[in-house]
Structures are given as C-alpha cells and as structure tokens.
Design a protein around this motif. Structure first.
Motif, PDB file in Angstrom:
ATOM      1  N   GLU A  92      -3.332   3.036  -2.216  1.00 12.25           N
ATOM      2  CA  GLU A  92      -3.854   1.849  -2.897  1.00 12.25           C
ATOM      3  C   GLU A  92      -2.839   0.704  -2.817  1.00 12.25           C
ATOM      4  O   GLU A  92      -1.629   0.940  -2.737  1.00 12.25           O
ATOM      5  CB  GLU A  92      -4.122   2.159  -4.372  1.00 12.25           C
ATOM      6  CG  GLU A  92      -5.182   3.226  -4.611  1.00 12.25           C
ATOM      7  CD  GLU A  92      -6.584   2.707  -4.376  1.00 12.25           C
ATOM      8  OE1 GLU A  92      -6.839   1.520  -4.646  1.00 12.25           O
ATOM      9  OE2 GLU A  92      -7.426   3.495  -3.915  1.00 12.25           O
ATOM     10  N   ALA A 114     -10.515  -2.038   5.258  1.00  8.77           N
ATOM     11  CA  ALA A 114     -11.602  -2.345   4.316  1.00  8.77           C
ATOM     12  C   ALA A 114     -11.284  -3.575   3.476  1.00  8.77           C
ATOM     13  O   ALA A 114     -12.193  -4.314   3.069  1.00  8.77           O
ATOM     14  CB  ALA A 114     -11.859  -1.137   3.408  1.00  8.77           C
ATOM     15  N   ASP A 115      -9.985  -3.814   3.229  1.00 10.29           N
ATOM     16  CA  ASP A 115      -9.560  -4.962   2.422  1.00 10.29           C
ATOM     17  C   ASP A 115      -9.414  -6.245   3.250  1.00 10.29           C
ATOM     18  O   ASP A 115      -8.940  -7.260   2.741  1.00 10.29           O
ATOM     19  CB  ASP A 115      -8.232  -4.652   1.719  1.00 10.29           C
ATOM     20  CG  ASP A 115      -8.398  -3.655   0.568  1.00 10.29           C
ATOM     21  OD1 ASP A 115      -9.554  -3.390   0.187  1.00 10.29           O
ATOM     22  OD2 ASP A 115      -7.374  -3.154   0.068  1.00 10.29           O
ATOM     23  N   LYS A 167      -7.219   2.881   6.636  1.00 10.99           N
ATOM     24  CA  LYS A 167      -8.647   2.650   6.348  1.00 10.99           C
ATOM     25  C   LYS A 167      -8.810   1.661   5.191  1.00 10.99           C
ATOM     26  O   LYS A 167      -9.673   0.772   5.231  1.00 10.99           O
ATOM     27  CB  LYS A 167      -9.342   3.977   6.012  1.00 10.99           C
ATOM     28  CG  LYS A 167      -9.568   4.861   7.227  1.00 10.99           C
ATOM     29  CD  LYS A 167     -10.249   6.169   6.838  1.00 10.99           C
ATOM     30  CE  LYS A 167     -10.597   6.979   8.079  1.00 10.99           C
ATOM     31  NZ  LYS A 167     -11.162   8.296   7.744  1.00 10.99           N
ATOM     32  N   ARG A 168      -7.981   1.806   4.154  1.00 11.06           N
ATOM     33  CA  ARG A 168      -8.075   0.907   2.998  1.00 11.06           C
ATOM     34  C   ARG A 168      -7.676  -0.518   3.389  1.00 11.06           C
ATOM     35  O   ARG A 168      -8.316  -1.489   2.972  1.00 11.06           O
ATOM     36  CB  ARG A 168      -7.191   1.432   1.854  1.00 11.06           C
ATOM     37  CG  ARG A 168      -7.204   0.575   0.603  1.00 11.06           C
ATOM     38  CD  ARG A 168      -8.604   0.486  -0.038  1.00 11.06           C
ATOM     39  NE  ARG A 168      -8.678  -0.597  -1.002  1.00 11.06           N
ATOM     40  CZ  ARG A 168      -8.429  -0.472  -2.298  1.00 11.06           C
ATOM     41  NH1 ARG A 168      -8.089   0.708  -2.806  1.00 11.06           N
ATOM     42  NH2 ARG A 168      -8.552  -1.512  -3.104  1.00 11.06           N
ATOM     43  N   TYR A 210       0.868  -1.183   0.000  1.00 12.49           N
ATOM     44  CA  TYR A 210       0.000   0.000   0.000  1.00 12.49           C
ATOM     45  C   TYR A 210       0.902   1.229   0.000  1.00 12.49           C
ATOM     46  O   TYR A 210       1.675   1.430   0.932  1.00 12.49           O
ATOM     47  CB  TYR A 210      -0.912  -0.012   1.230  1.00 12.49           C
ATOM     48  CG  TYR A 210      -2.009  -1.056   1.157  1.00 12.49           C
ATOM     49  CD1 TYR A 210      -3.339  -0.687   0.975  1.00 12.49           C
ATOM     50  CD2 TYR A 210      -1.714  -2.418   1.267  1.00 12.49           C
ATOM     51  CE1 TYR A 210      -4.346  -1.650   0.908  1.00 12.49           C
ATOM     52  CE2 TYR A 210      -2.709  -3.383   1.194  1.00 12.49           C
ATOM     53  CZ  TYR A 210      -4.024  -2.993   1.020  1.00 12.49           C
ATOM     54  OH  TYR A 210      -5.017  -3.948   0.946  1.00 12.49           O
ATOM     55  N   GLN A 217      -5.503   7.193   5.190  1.00 13.91           N
ATOM     56  CA  GLN A 217      -6.210   6.516   4.107  1.00 13.91           C
ATOM     57  C   GLN A 217      -5.681   5.097   3.890  1.00 13.91           C
ATOM     58  O   GLN A 217      -6.452   4.184   3.558  1.00 13.91           O
ATOM     59  CB  GLN A 217      -6.083   7.337   2.820  1.00 13.91           C
ATOM     60  CG  GLN A 217      -6.751   8.712   2.895  1.00 13.91           C
ATOM     61  CD  GLN A 217      -5.844   9.827   3.424  1.00 13.91           C
ATOM     62  OE1 GLN A 217      -4.902   9.561   4.176  1.00 13.91           O
ATOM     63  NE2 GLN A 217      -6.127  11.057   3.041  1.00 13.91           N
TER      64      GLN A 217
END
Length: 293
Positions: free
Chosen positions: A228, A259-260, A255-256, A222, A252
């Motif tokens: 990303e 979420a993943d 958080k990503r 990431y 971010q």
C-alpha cells in the motif's frame, strides 16, 4: 503522467558500482566520503575495486546497494510521484522520498545488515526460487511442510522465493517440483531472509527504527509488507519494523502502482532486476533502469 522510482535490494551489487558517480560529480563524492565516515570503513574501496567475495558480505552489500541508489538519485535530481524498493531497497525509497535523511537511512541500513548477519549465524537458513507455479500452490505446499518455510518474495507472476530452515526449504523444493514447478533453485544467500528466523534481527532493528527521526515523505512510498502507499511516519515505521520477518510483496506493489495511475517506472541503482520483474507483471509497462548518469 506519474513517474515512480524503484530501488533494488541485496543481490544487485557488482564491483565498480558508483565509481563513475564518485569521479564525475562533486556532490556524489561528498556523500560517498560521508558514508565512509559513518560506517567506519572505506566502503567505497570495496565498491569500486574490491572482490566479489568482499562485496557479497551482508554488512557491505546492503550499505553499498543503498548508497549507489541514493547517490544516483541525488546526482540526477529526481522528483518522484511515488517510490518503492525491494526489501533493502525500501530504505533507498524512503530516503529519496524525503522520509529519512541520507545519514539516518545509512545508519539504519548498516544496523539492519549487522542484525541480519547475526541472525543468520545464530540460526542458519536457506532461500529458494520457485518458478512456474501459482502463488497459492506454493503457499499451500509451504503450509504443509514440517518446520519453518514460508513465501518470502512475491517477485512476479510465476516467480516466488521461499525462505526458512534449510531442511524445510529442501523438503518444500522437492514437493514443489513434484507439483509441477519448472524450477526450484536454492539461492546463494546467507540466511532465511523475510521469514520467522529473522525475528532476532527484527527485534534488534526495532529500537533503532523507533528512535530514528522519520518525516512525512514528499510522495507516497509503497511498502513491502502490505503493498500500500504510505505517507504517515508512524505507519511507515511500523511497516519497516515488520518487514524483516514478512514477505516482500513486489508483484502486488507493481499492480497497485499501475492501478493508481503510475505510467512510468525508473529503477535506480545497480543491475536491472526490477525492470524485468515489472515487465513480467505488465509487459506494456514503460520502464527503464539506470545505474549511471
């Protein structure tokens, strides 16, 4: 269960870092000595028994934090499902994920440190931590200031670091305090990292990154620039080149990752800054920090 390993950046260093690894693990000693050869000076002497001042020099700090993280990961034999690093820590994350060799990662970190030091000397700047305001309010204030000042590190909700020309940073701090910031605190750093003032360093580092042999990592990395997950070497390189003048999107990233489906985080390297930031993003996150075996 998915386990991410995360890696700290400049500022996490402390005298004595890594000495226990050097003393106890033959493979760690081998890597540290290889680093001394590559760098052309005994960084281990400064890491293990130097002064705070010696360790704070950018040309020392960045390779030292990288080394501690990567050697510890090697000693522990980690098998990450994902990696990420804060600023400099992204290089540690790429090596641990297998996108870069130890030697190539260290060479790039040394070049990055030298380029950033040069940029700081050519155009001095400043950074400041802004506490207690929404990210959007900080961004709007920076946009309204004359001169170069930008959001540089999105660390966690309510904590954003700004970066730029000294006068512009001071002006933004005054305006942000008036807007209700709990604190607006100048940081003890050598320059305006992750701002347009780092453009000479970005150009300096670009060729070195383009020429370095990157591989497809064993897990997603990431990246700071867009938060990303990436596995394509060409994209990883482009993001790494952009990183010096772009903000670190740590909030971010966390958080990503959540979420993943990342369920556990381990911070490897000196200090425990990232552990605290991850908990501020999600108080329920399962996170630990390790600076030794």
């Amino acid at each position: 269960m998915k386990h991410a390993y995360v890696f700290p950046g400049q500022g996490a260093q402390a005298v004595g870092m890594g000495k226990d690894l050097y003393d106890a693990v033959p493979r760690a000693r081998e890597l540290f000595e290889r680093a001394n050869e590559i760098l052309g000076f005994r960084i281990t002497d400064i890491m293990f028994a130097g002064t705070d001042e010696e360790l704070k020099q950018t040309r020392v700090t960045q390779p030292a934090v990288f080394l501690h993280s990567v050697v510890l990961a090697e000693a522990l034999g980690v098998r990450p499902d994902a990696t990420a690093g804060h600023s400099l820590g992204e290089f540690s994350a790429l090596v641990v994920a297998g996108a870069l060799s130890f030697e190539d990662g260290l060479r790039l970190v040394a070049k990055r440190a030298a380029a950033m030091q040069q940029a700081c000397e050519a155009q001095p700047g400043a950074m400041a931590a802004i506490l207690g305001l929404e990210d959007g309010a900080v961004e709007q204030t920076c946009d309204a200031i004359d001169g170069v000042v930008v959001a540089a590190n999105y660390n966690c909700p309510g904590q954003l670091v700004i970066s730029g020309a000294s006068e512009a940073v001071d002006a933004a701090c005054e305006r942000l305090k008036a807007a209700g910031a709990r604190r607006a605190l100048r940081l003890p750093v050598g320059g305006a990292f992750h701002s347009p003032l780092m453009e000479p360093a970005r150009q300096e580092l670009q060729r070195a990154i383009e020429e370095a042999p990157f591989r497809t990592p064993s897990c997603p990395v990431y990246q700071n620039v867009d938060a990303e997950p990436h596995t394509d070497p060409a994209t990883i390189k482009a993001n790494l080149i952009a990183q010096l003048t772009a903000p670190v999107r740590w909030t971010q990233i966390v958080k990503r990752m959540l979420a993943d489906g990342i369920t556990e985080f381990t911070e490897l390297g000196p200090g425990s800054v990232l552990q605290g930031l991850i908990r501020k993003v999600d108080p329920q996150a399962v996170v630990e920090s390790k600076s030794t075996l």
